[in-house]
Design a protein around this motif. Structure first.
Motif, short mmCIF file in Angstrom:
data_model
loop_
_atom_site.label_atom_id
_atom_site.label_comp_id
_atom_site.label_asym_id
_atom_site.label_seq_id
_atom_site.Cartn_x
_atom_site.Cartn_y
_atom_site.Cartn_z
N ASP A 59 0.82 -1.21 0.00
CA ASP A 59 0.00 0.00 0.00
C ASP A 59 0.86 1.26 0.00
OD1 ASP A 59 -2.63 1.23 0.07
OD2 ASP A 59 -2.07 1.89 2.09
N GLU A 63 1.03 4.00 -2.93
CA GLU A 63 0.72 5.38 -2.55
C GLU A 63 1.85 6.33 -2.95
OE1 GLU A 63 -1.96 8.05 -1.48
OE2 GLU A 63 -2.33 5.90 -1.34
N LYS A 106 -1.55 -10.65 -10.18
CA LYS A 106 -2.89 -10.99 -9.74
C LYS A 106 -3.10 -10.56 -8.30
CE LYS A 106 -3.64 -14.91 -12.82
NZ LYS A 106 -2.48 -14.87 -13.66
N ALA A 108 -2.31 -7.63 -7.00
CA ALA A 108 -2.51 -6.19 -6.82
C ALA A 108 -3.53 -5.63 -7.80
CB ALA A 108 -1.17 -5.48 -6.97
N PRO A 109 -4.71 -6.25 -7.90
CA PRO A 109 -5.71 -5.75 -8.85
C PRO A 109 -6.20 -4.36 -8.47
CG PRO A 109 -6.69 -7.44 -7.47
CD PRO A 109 -5.21 -7.41 -7.17
N SER A 110 -6.08 -4.00 -7.21
CA SER A 110 -6.54 -2.68 -6.79
C SER A 110 -5.68 -1.57 -7.40
CB SER A 110 -6.52 -2.56 -5.27
OG SER A 110 -5.20 -2.65 -4.78
N PHE A 111 -4.46 -1.90 -7.81
CA PHE A 111 -3.60 -0.87 -8.39
C PHE A 111 -4.20 -0.32 -9.68
CE2 PHE A 111 -0.42 0.57 -11.40
CZ PHE A 111 0.08 1.65 -10.69
N ARG A 112 -4.68 -1.20 -10.54
CA ARG A 112 -5.26 -0.74 -11.81
C ARG A 112 -6.45 0.18 -11.54
NH1 ARG A 112 -8.45 -1.18 -16.25
NH2 ARG A 112 -7.42 -1.46 -18.25
N THR A 113 -7.25 -0.17 -10.54
CA THR A 113 -8.40 0.65 -10.17
C THR A 113 -7.95 2.01 -9.67
OG1 THR A 113 -9.64 -1.34 -9.58
CG2 THR A 113 -10.45 0.75 -8.68
N ARG A 114 -6.91 2.04 -8.84
CA ARG A 114 -6.39 3.31 -8.33
C ARG A 114 -5.81 4.16 -9.45
NH1 ARG A 114 -3.29 2.14 -2.71
NH2 ARG A 114 -3.15 4.40 -2.64
N GLU A 117 -8.72 5.62 -11.40
CA GLU A 117 -9.33 6.73 -10.65
C GLU A 117 -8.48 7.99 -10.77
OE1 GLU A 117 -9.78 5.22 -6.69
OE2 GLU A 117 -11.47 3.93 -7.26
#
Length: 182
Positions: A59, A63, A106, A108-114, A117
């Motif tokens: 994280d 960040e 696989k 860190a899928p939240s990275f693409r979303t961040r 955004e």
């Protein structure tokens, strides 16, 4: 702001580098703190001095990159889109290992979303300043379309080993944005 000890910075950089290297080799879920410490050539306790666990490490790594991208300034805003996007593509190139690991992993899928955004917020600011060429298209549709397309191009470029230099990519994407949307 107090000055940070260079040894602390050096340790943190070694830990982050170790995680990125491991993520380029295997899924984040399969990585252990012991593997990170072995790769960084330090003991586990040093990692726990800086991070709660591997999720906190990931994280904070994400960040830091998102903050650096955010500090790169405004988007096009009356500039040539190609010139405005060039620093971003240069940053992606400079940090290839990080973006390659984040976009391919696989774990860190939240990275693409961040990232999406972040991109959409940049385009939103541009639309607020310059408007859109398409008054008949809903703003949210334009933002999702352009944001998803831009992230998709970045992802393609990174996953394919950056087959074109940042200047070419910035001009290509800039031409598409400038001629079609803004």
């Amino acid at each position: 702001m107090p000055k940070v000890d260079r040894r602390v910075l050096k340790s943190q950089e070694a830990i982050k580098k170790a995680l990125i290297e491991l993520m380029s080799e295997k899924s984040f879920d399969d990585i252990t703190i012991q593997e990170i410490s072995d790769r960084a050539n330090m003991n586990r306790g040093t990692i726990y001095l800086h991070y709660q666990d591997k999720f906190d490490l990931l994280d904070k790594l994400i960040e830091a990159h998102m903050n650096e991208l955010g500090e790169m300034g405004k988007w096009a805003c009356k500039l040539d889109w190609g010139q405005a996007l060039l620093p971003f593509f240069e940053y992606f190139e400079k940090n290839y290992l990080f973006f390659s690991a984040m976009l391919a992993s696989k774990g860190a899928p939240s990275f693409r979303t961040r990232l999406l955004e972040f991109i959409i917020q940049g385009f939103q600011a541009e639309m607020d300043t310059a408007g859109s060429k398409h008054d008949d298209v809903i703003e949210d549709v334009i933002l999702q379309y352009t944001g998803t397309a831009y992230v998709g191009v970045i992802e393609w470029w990174i996953k394919n080993g950056m087959p074109h230099p940042p200047q070419v990519m910035a001009k290509q994407v800039g031409d598409l944005l400038g001629s079609n949307l803004f």
